[in-house]
Structures are given as structure tokens and as C-alpha cells.
Design a protein around this motif. Structure first.
Motif, PDB file in Angstrom:
ATOM      1  N   GLY A   1       0.817  -1.210   0.000  1.00 30.98           N
ATOM      2  CA  GLY A   1       0.000   0.000   0.000  1.00 30.98           C
ATOM      3  C   GLY A   1       0.850   1.259   0.000  1.00 30.98           C
ATOM      4  N   ALA A   2       1.963   1.211   0.751  1.00 29.24           N
ATOM      5  CA  ALA A   2       2.842   2.385   0.782  1.00 29.24           C
ATOM      6  C   ALA A   2       3.458   2.643  -0.584  1.00 29.24           C
ATOM      7  N   VAL A   3       3.918   1.562  -1.249  1.00 29.27           N
ATOM      8  CA  VAL A   3       4.495   1.728  -2.593  1.00 29.27           C
ATOM      9  C   VAL A   3       3.440   2.234  -3.559  1.00 29.27           C
ATOM     10  N   ALA A   4       2.215   1.705  -3.457  1.00 32.15           N
ATOM     11  CA  ALA A   4       1.144   2.151  -4.360  1.00 32.15           C
ATOM     12  C   ALA A   4       0.815   3.617  -4.153  1.00 32.15           C
ATOM     13  N   SER A   5       0.908   4.092  -2.918  1.00 34.29           N
ATOM     14  CA  SER A   5       0.649   5.516  -2.648  1.00 34.29           C
ATOM     15  C   SER A   5       1.699   6.401  -3.285  1.00 34.29           C
ATOM     16  N   ARG A   6       2.958   5.961  -3.297  1.00 32.10           N
ATOM     17  CA  ARG A   6       4.028   6.775  -3.869  1.00 32.10           C
ATOM     18  C   ARG A   6       3.973   6.779  -5.383  1.00 32.10           C
ATOM     19  N   THR A   7       3.683   5.622  -5.962  1.00 36.09           N
ATOM     20  CA  THR A   7       3.747   5.496  -7.418  1.00 36.09           C
ATOM     21  C   THR A   7       2.410   5.771  -8.097  1.00 36.09           C
ATOM     22  N   GLY A   8       1.326   5.550  -7.392  1.00 43.05           N
ATOM     23  CA  GLY A   8       0.015   5.746  -7.986  1.00 43.05           C
ATOM     24  C   GLY A   8      -0.365   4.675  -8.986  1.00 43.05           C
TER      25      GLY A   8
ATOM     26  N   LEU B   1      -3.541  -5.172  -6.261  1.00 37.80           N
ATOM     27  CA  LEU B   1      -2.838  -6.245  -5.547  1.00 37.80           C
ATOM     28  C   LEU B   1      -2.949  -6.054  -4.032  1.00 37.80           C
ATOM     29  N   GLU B   2      -2.887  -4.765  -3.592  1.00 38.75           N
ATOM     30  CA  GLU B   2      -3.028  -4.516  -2.160  1.00 38.75           C
ATOM     31  C   GLU B   2      -4.406  -4.957  -1.656  1.00 38.75           C
ATOM     32  N   GLY B   3      -5.443  -4.642  -2.425  1.00 36.72           N
ATOM     33  CA  GLY B   3      -6.792  -5.035  -2.020  1.00 36.72           C
ATOM     34  C   GLY B   3      -6.957  -6.540  -1.955  1.00 36.72           C
ATOM     35  N   ARG B   4      -6.414  -7.215  -2.973  1.00 34.41           N
ATOM     36  CA  ARG B   4      -6.523  -8.685  -2.976  1.00 34.41           C
ATOM     37  C   ARG B   4      -5.733  -9.279  -1.820  1.00 34.41           C
ATOM     38  N   LEU B   5      -4.579  -8.699  -1.505  1.00 30.43           N
ATOM     39  CA  LEU B   5      -3.770  -9.212  -0.400  1.00 30.43           C
ATOM     40  C   LEU B   5      -4.486  -9.005   0.934  1.00 30.43           C
ATOM     41  N   ARG B   6      -5.173  -7.860   1.084  1.00 31.94           N
ATOM     42  CA  ARG B   6      -5.927  -7.644   2.316  1.00 31.94           C
ATOM     43  C   ARG B   6      -7.096  -8.639   2.431  1.00 31.94           C
ATOM     44  N   GLU B   7      -7.689  -9.000   1.307  1.00 35.47           N
ATOM     45  CA  GLU B   7      -8.732 -10.022   1.327  1.00 35.47           C
ATOM     46  C   GLU B   7      -8.161 -11.366   1.784  1.00 35.47           C
ATOM     47  N   VAL B   8      -6.950 -11.675   1.327  1.00 36.95           N
ATOM     48  CA  VAL B   8      -6.308 -12.922   1.763  1.00 36.95           C
ATOM     49  C   VAL B   8      -6.033 -12.880   3.258  1.00 36.95           C
TER      50      VAL B   8
END
Length: 470
Positions: free
Chosen positions: A306-313, A320-327
Motif C-alpha cells: 500500500g505504501a508503494v502504491a501511494s508513492r507510485t500511484g 494487488l493490495e486489495g486482494r492481499l488484504r482479502e487474503v
């Protein structure tokens, strides 16, 4: 000088059982041989009953076969061996009176006057000792009656019991009442105590449950056949002896079958308990591995992603972050299914109090009364929690109850779980639901029992007894 006395090693009943059975068989055969050798008029005074001989062989044989699995039952049946001693002694006494001059005839006659008394042992004591319980308190009075019959018969003056040709060498001339008193006790035992013992077997069968119920049912059936044969109006030999022998066969055969099947069932139950315990131990290990290892690792990866996604957009990283949180959520659900949340942190009593507070939010008021030790086996903790939680759920959803109380307690070797509510109770036409079947299965997997019934003041009471290995 110091002398060391070796300790006497007690000989176990299982070692002596088969020699006793074989010895009884040999004595019974010797009695038949002596009886056949007595060809004169005294032969009819021997009073050698087929039923006595049959019990003197069958009783010790069945006793030797079951004593390792049920000690009390086996010892009672081995106690019929003296009947063979009395049979051969009586036959020898009469044969000696006919031929004249044989040594030990008087002693043999005396033995024959009272060693037949164990004939009543199986019919009277098996309903008392089989599966023990509160009925075991009746064993001493019943045995006392048989001892009195033996003593009165052994010292009654006059002929040595039924052997009119042989006087009782130890008869007490100053106590002529011993013979009539023995006759009264024998009559009461045959006509009153034997049917009463059969009735006790039926009562114990009706009150029992599980394995005890069908084993006591076999005993009750055998007792019924024996009593019917024993009190048959046919009194002429040899038909009456044949009927009693058939009754004895039914009685001892049912007992042997019951003990054998219970032993097999007990072995299967132990295997099932070990399997349930091993399974719960493995579930606990998986719970800890997932809760302390895999779960935090996945949660940490989700945070980093999530942190990387926030920096890169990058939208792909967000997905992938959402799916990982579901897991991570699925892992937490699996962890909760493996072991109820709160057991590790709060223990059984604390976890149930948390569950009770959750159900007390509406019209239902739940309370938990607990007096249980720490360190219960994981399988027992989980089963107790699941049973109590399911009972709370039923009280809240189906019973329309206003109060519900969960009680946890202990007795030697067991954990008691009781859930009582003041609801509408169980309808007479209600079939067993999934929840009730699940509770019963959880109890029986550990070798325990579950009973569901009406409470003394209405409502429903669920009571589980779960064995706690020492």
C-alpha cells in the motif's frame, strides 16, 4: 544379622482364572463318573442336578474369559467353581456309603451340604456388579444372605443336606433350627431375591444410556430367561434341570456377549478420543502458526504494498493490495475457525463470558458461573466452548428465553458443562437439528455424553460431561 523377607507377590486373577475353570470341568466329570459308578439304591440320594454341573463348568469358563475385561463380573462367575467341589463331594459320599470304608466320606458329605450355594451368585450379583454404580451397595447384603445359607446348611444337624444316607459330621445337635432356617432363606432367595435381581437389571437398563444401556439390556434379557426357567412349573427332573440349564446359558451368554462388545466398543472409543485429541492439537499448532507467523507476514506485505502504491500511484499495485488484504481477512477467518477467539487470551470461562455478553444485548440476559481449573486439554476446551456457544445460540434464536445460565464445573476426571434457559422448551414433535447433532458429536468424540431435556421449572437444560485425561 539382617534378614530380608521377600515380598509376597499377589497372583492376579487373570493367571488363576483358567486353572480354576479347567479344575471345575475336571471335578464335574469326576462327579458324573462317581454318580455312574453308584449302581445301588443310594444312587438316587446323590441329588446330582444337571443345572448345577452345567453352571460349575460354564460359570468359571465365562468368568475366565471376561475377568481381564471386567474384573468384578469375572470374579462373580469364577465364584461358581465350588459347585463342582460340592457335586463331586456329594457323589463320593454316596458312593462311599454304598461300598463302605472309603476314607473322607464324612468330610465330603459336609462339603456337599453348603458348596452348592454359589448357584445363586450369577443371578443375584451380576445385576449389582455389572457396570457397578449405585447398585454396587447391594452387593454386600446379597452376599451376606448367601453366606448365611451356606453357614446354616453347613452346621444343620441330621442328614448331610439331601444325602439321607450320610449324617452331617459337623451338625450342631443343640441348634435344630438351622435346617428350617436354611430352608426358609433358600425359598426366599429362589422366589423373591432372584426375580428382584432381574427387576433391578431391567430398572438399571431403563435408566442407563449409551454403551451401558445396551450392555445392561443384554443382562436384563438373560435374567428374564433364567427367571422364567427357574420358576417354571415343571419340577420333575431331568426336564426342570434342562430348563434351568438353558436359562443359565442365556444369562451367562448375554453377559459374555455384553462384556465382549463393550470391550470392543471401548477400544474403538479410545481410538476415536485419541484421534480427536491429536486433531485438536494439530489445529492448535496451525492456529498459532497462522496467527503468529503467516497472518502478520501477509498483513505486513499488504502495508508495504500500500505504501508503494501511494508513492507510485500504480492502479495495479492498488488492486494487488486489495486482494492481499482479502487474503489476510481469509487467513483470520481460518484462524478463528481453527480455535475460538478468546480461548488463548481469556481461557474457557473468559471466552464464554465474552460470548454471553454478546447475546445479552437484546431481551436475553446471559450469565456464566465457572469453577474450572487452568490447563484443560485443548480438545476439551474447544468442545466445551462450542457446545456452550451452540446452546446459547439456540436459547437466543429459538427458545424465546429471557434468562440463560452457563455453568462450568468439575467432578473427578470430567468437565461439566450445563446451559439452562427459561424458554419455551423443546417441542415434542421437534426433530434433531444440525446444532444438537454437532453438540452431541463433539461430546462423543471425546468419550463424553450430552443430554438435552426439560428443566425443573421449564425451559431447556443442555448438560455435557467431557472426560479430562489425567
Amino acid at each position: 544379622m539382617l534378614r530380608i523377607r521377600p515380598r509376597a507377590l499377589p497372583v492376579p486373577a487373570t493367571v488363576l482364572a483358567w486353572p480354576v475353570a479347567v479344575g471345575s470341568l475336571a471335578l464335574a466329570v469326576a462327579a458324573l463318573v462317581l454318580h455312574a459308578s453308584t449302581v445301588g439304591g443310594l444312587r438316587d440320594t446323590t441329588n446330582l442336578h444337571l443345572a448345577d454341573l452345567w453352571l460349575s463348568v460354564l460359570g468359571p469358563t465365562v468368568g475366565a474369559a471376561v475377568v481381564a475385561r471386567d474384573r468384578r463380573t469375572g470374579l462373580v462367575l469364577l465364584g461358581t467353581a465350588p459347585i463342582a467341589v460340592g457335586a463331586v463331594a456329594g457323589a463320593y459320599a454316596v458312593w462311599s456309603a454304598e461300598v463302605g470304608g472309603a476314607p473322607g466320606a464324612a468330610a465330603a458329605a459336609w462339603l456337599a451340604t453348603w458348596t452348592w450355594v454359589p448357584f445363586f451368585l450369577p443371578a443375584l450379583l451380576l445385576p449389582v456388579v455389572l457396570r457397578s454404580g449405585a447398585a454396587a451397595r447391594l452387593g454386600a447384603p446379597v452376599a451376606g444372605v448367601l453366606v448365611l445359607i451356606a453357614v446354616f446348611s453347613a452346621f444343620a444337624p441330621g442328614p448331610a443336606g439331601p444325602f439321607a444316607a450320610v449324617p452331617n459330621p459337623l451338625g450342631l445337635a443343640w441348634a435344630p433350627w438351622l435346617g428350617p432356617a436354611a430352608g426358609v432363606l433358600i425359598g426366599l432367595t429362589a422366589v423373591v431375591l432372584v426375580p428382584a435381581a432381574a427387576l433391578l437389571a431391567v430398572v438399571r437398563w431403563r435408566r442407563a444410556s449409551g454403551d451401558d444401556r445396551w450392555q445392561l439390556g443384554l443382562l436384563a434379557a438373560g435374567e428374564a430367561v433364567f427367571v422364567a426357567a427357574h420358576l417354571s412349573p415343571v419340577t420333575a427332573q431331568p426336564l426342570s434341570d434342562v430348563l434351568v440349564a438353558v436359562g443359565l446359558t442365556a444369562l451367562l451368554g448375554s453377559v459374555a456377549l455384553g462384556v465382549h462388545l463393550r470391550s470392543v466398543t471401548a477400544g474403538l472409543r479410545r481410538e476415536r478420543e485419541l484421534l480427536a485429541t491429536a486433531r485438536e492439537t494439530e489445529r492448535l499448532r496451525l492456529h498459532r502458526d497462522l496467527h503468529d507467523g503467516v497472518g502478520p507476514e501477509l498483513a505486513g506485505l499488504a502495508l508495504q504494498l500500500g505504501a508503494v502504491a501511494s508513492r507510485t500511484g500504480e492502479p495495479v499495485l492498488r488492486e494487488l493490495e486489495g486482494r492481499l488484504r482479502e487474503v489476510v481477512g481469509e487467513v483470520r477467518r481460518v484462524v478463528d475457525d481453527l480455535r475460538p477467539a478468546g480461548l488463548d487470551a481469556s481461557g474457557l470461562a473468559g471466552a464464554l463470558r465474552e460470548r454471553a455478553r454478546a447475546f445479552s444485548a437484546g431481551d436475553l440476559t446471559c450469565a456464566v458461573e465457572a469453577d474450572v481449573p487452568d490447563g484443560l486439554p485443548p480438545a476439551v476446551e474447544v468442545a466445551a466452548f462450542r457446545i456452550a456457544a451452540e446452546a446459547l445460540t439456540n436459547a437466543a434464536r429459538h427458545a424465546g428465553a429471557s434468562t440463560c445460565t452457563v455453568r462450568l464445573g468439575t467432578e473427578p476426571g470430567s468437565l461439566l458443562v450445563e446451559v439452562a434457559d427459561d424458554g419455551s422448551g423443546i417441542r415434542a414433535d421437534a426433530g434433531p437439528g444440525v446444532g444438537l447433532a454437532s453438540m452431541r458429536r463433539r461430546a462423543e468424540e471425546l468419550g463424553g455424553t450430552l443430554r438435552v431435556g426439560a428443566g425443573p421449572g421449564g425451559g431447556t437444560v443442555v448438560r455435557a460431561v467431557l472426560p479430562v485425561p489425567r
